[in-house]
Motif scaffolding. Sequence first.
Motif, mmCIF file in Angstrom:
data_model
loop_
_atom_site.group_PDB
_atom_site.id
_atom_site.type_symbol
_atom_site.label_atom_id
_atom_site.label_comp_id
_atom_site.label_asym_id
_atom_site.label_seq_id
_atom_site.Cartn_x
_atom_site.Cartn_y
_atom_site.Cartn_z
ATOM 1 N N GLU A 173 0.820 -1.215 0.000
ATOM 2 C CA GLU A 173 0.000 0.000 0.000
ATOM 3 C C GLU A 173 0.853 1.264 0.000
ATOM 4 O O GLU A 173 0.442 2.298 -0.531
ATOM 5 N N MET A 174 2.056 1.181 0.591
ATOM 6 C CA MET A 174 2.918 2.352 0.686
ATOM 7 C C MET A 174 4.024 2.351 -0.365
ATOM 8 O O MET A 174 5.002 3.091 -0.263
ATOM 9 N N ASN A 175 3.854 1.506 -1.378
ATOM 10 C CA ASN A 175 4.695 1.569 -2.574
ATOM 11 C C ASN A 175 6.160 1.202 -2.321
ATOM 12 O O ASN A 175 7.060 1.742 -2.969
ATOM 13 N N PHE A 176 6.402 0.270 -1.400
ATOM 14 C CA PHE A 176 7.743 -0.272 -1.230
ATOM 15 C C PHE A 176 7.957 -1.397 -2.248
ATOM 16 O O PHE A 176 7.000 -2.077 -2.626
ATOM 17 N N PRO A 177 9.193 -1.618 -2.679
ATOM 18 C CA PRO A 177 9.448 -2.640 -3.707
ATOM 19 C C PRO A 177 9.008 -4.044 -3.296
ATOM 20 O O PRO A 177 8.491 -4.796 -4.110
ATOM 21 N N ASN A 178 9.223 -4.388 -2.017
ATOM 22 C CA ASN A 178 8.844 -5.703 -1.515
ATOM 23 C C ASN A 178 8.845 -5.672 0.009
ATOM 24 O O ASN A 178 9.383 -4.735 0.631
ATOM 25 N N PRO A 179 8.251 -6.671 0.674
ATOM 26 C CA PRO A 179 8.183 -6.682 2.139
ATOM 27 C C PRO A 179 9.554 -6.686 2.810
ATOM 28 O O PRO A 179 9.722 -6.079 3.876
ATOM 29 N N SER A 180 10.534 -7.363 2.198
ATOM 30 C CA SER A 180 11.863 -7.409 2.794
ATOM 31 C C SER A 180 12.484 -6.007 2.863
ATOM 32 O O SER A 180 13.035 -5.606 3.891
ATOM 33 N N PHE A 181 12.375 -5.270 1.777
ATOM 34 C CA PHE A 181 12.903 -3.901 1.750
ATOM 35 C C PHE A 181 12.180 -3.033 2.781
ATOM 36 O O PHE A 181 12.794 -2.231 3.482
ATOM 37 N N PHE A 182 10.855 -3.198 2.866
ATOM 38 C CA PHE A 182 10.046 -2.449 3.823
ATOM 39 C C PHE A 182 10.509 -2.710 5.259
ATOM 40 O O PHE A 182 10.697 -1.778 6.047
ATOM 41 N N CYS A 183 10.703 -3.970 5.621
ATOM 42 C CA CYS A 183 11.107 -4.320 6.981
ATOM 43 C C CYS A 183 12.505 -3.793 7.309
ATOM 44 O O CYS A 183 12.754 -3.307 8.423
ATOM 45 N N LYS A 184 13.411 -3.887 6.338
ATOM 46 C CA LYS A 184 14.769 -3.364 6.552
ATOM 47 C C LYS A 184 14.739 -1.847 6.708
ATOM 48 O O LYS A 184 15.467 -1.283 7.527
ATOM 49 N N TYR A 185 13.889 -1.190 5.927
ATOM 50 C CA TYR A 185 13.748 0.266 6.017
ATOM 51 C C TYR A 185 13.252 0.667 7.405
ATOM 52 O O TYR A 185 13.801 1.571 8.046
#
Length: 307
Positions: free
Chosen positions: A277-289
């Motif tokens: 929903e927040m336009n991150f490339p993938n869940p892994s990138f989101f969690c690391k961010y």
Amino acid sequence: MRRLKQFDLSQLNSILDGSQEGPQDGQERLVSEYLSKHLLVARNPPVARLMARLAEDTFVMPEMRVMVLTRGSASPLVNLTQHHFEAGQMIFLSQNSIVQPKSYSEDVSGFGVSLTDEIISMLFPTGIPKLMDGHVRDCSFTLAKEQLQQVEDLHILLYKAMHRTQIAPQVVLSLTAAFLWQADYLWNQHENESRNSLSREQRLFTDFVQLVSRYATQEHNIDFYARRLFISPRYMSTLVKQVSGKAAKQWIDDAIVTRIKVELRHTNKSAAQIADEMNFPNPSFFCKYFKRMTGQTTQAYKLKIES
């Protein structure tokens, strides 16, 4: 984990029912049941009762609201930003604003309107005022004494029309439109005066902050904001740092992280769903961010809330 609650017009109406000033002769009623479901016109509501109901929780308010404080002050969190409202100010909240009551003075009072999208489309069939077309998420500004009297006079006419029989619904709609057009006119005056008093750098910074507030959950890179401001990313970064003392990317990251925390705290959405929903490339990138920005994982943040 708590869900983000809604506080809609029907709930507000139930709190205000029977408590407002106005005609009380037993013969008068709302001009129509339809209007009462989609439009609320309030004068001097029972703030203590309202605040006790909200009890410092966080709510989504689905309808648009335009209010004027006539006495006292209030300091809520609105759309993740701390605000302070004083007597003499007009306050605008767009649809689906997130509000968390904080503190208020015991004498706080005022008047205003709350209305659904359905009524808004009826009021402005050929064009919605700029203040209400999605351009502004929330704002407040101080009215001069004469301006305050003008909007109150319009509001009194509207309030009386809503509580009298043998008033055509079109009259109520016209008075509501007049009140909102006047609010838009006063906001435009305030914006023009404010912009004229600012330097070019300050105006660009103000526009940057408004863009971040509106787009940060979808647009994470400074290039997007620089393009919208018609300046280079390098110049924008330098300007924002000079004016605010905080880097442009930090403004964007702070807005993103704040929104992520709201989603984690008040919904049961998974990290994957929030990432999408927040336009991150993938869940892994989101969690690391999120871990890089906060020092903890999304799961650890959830557990901390639940404990």
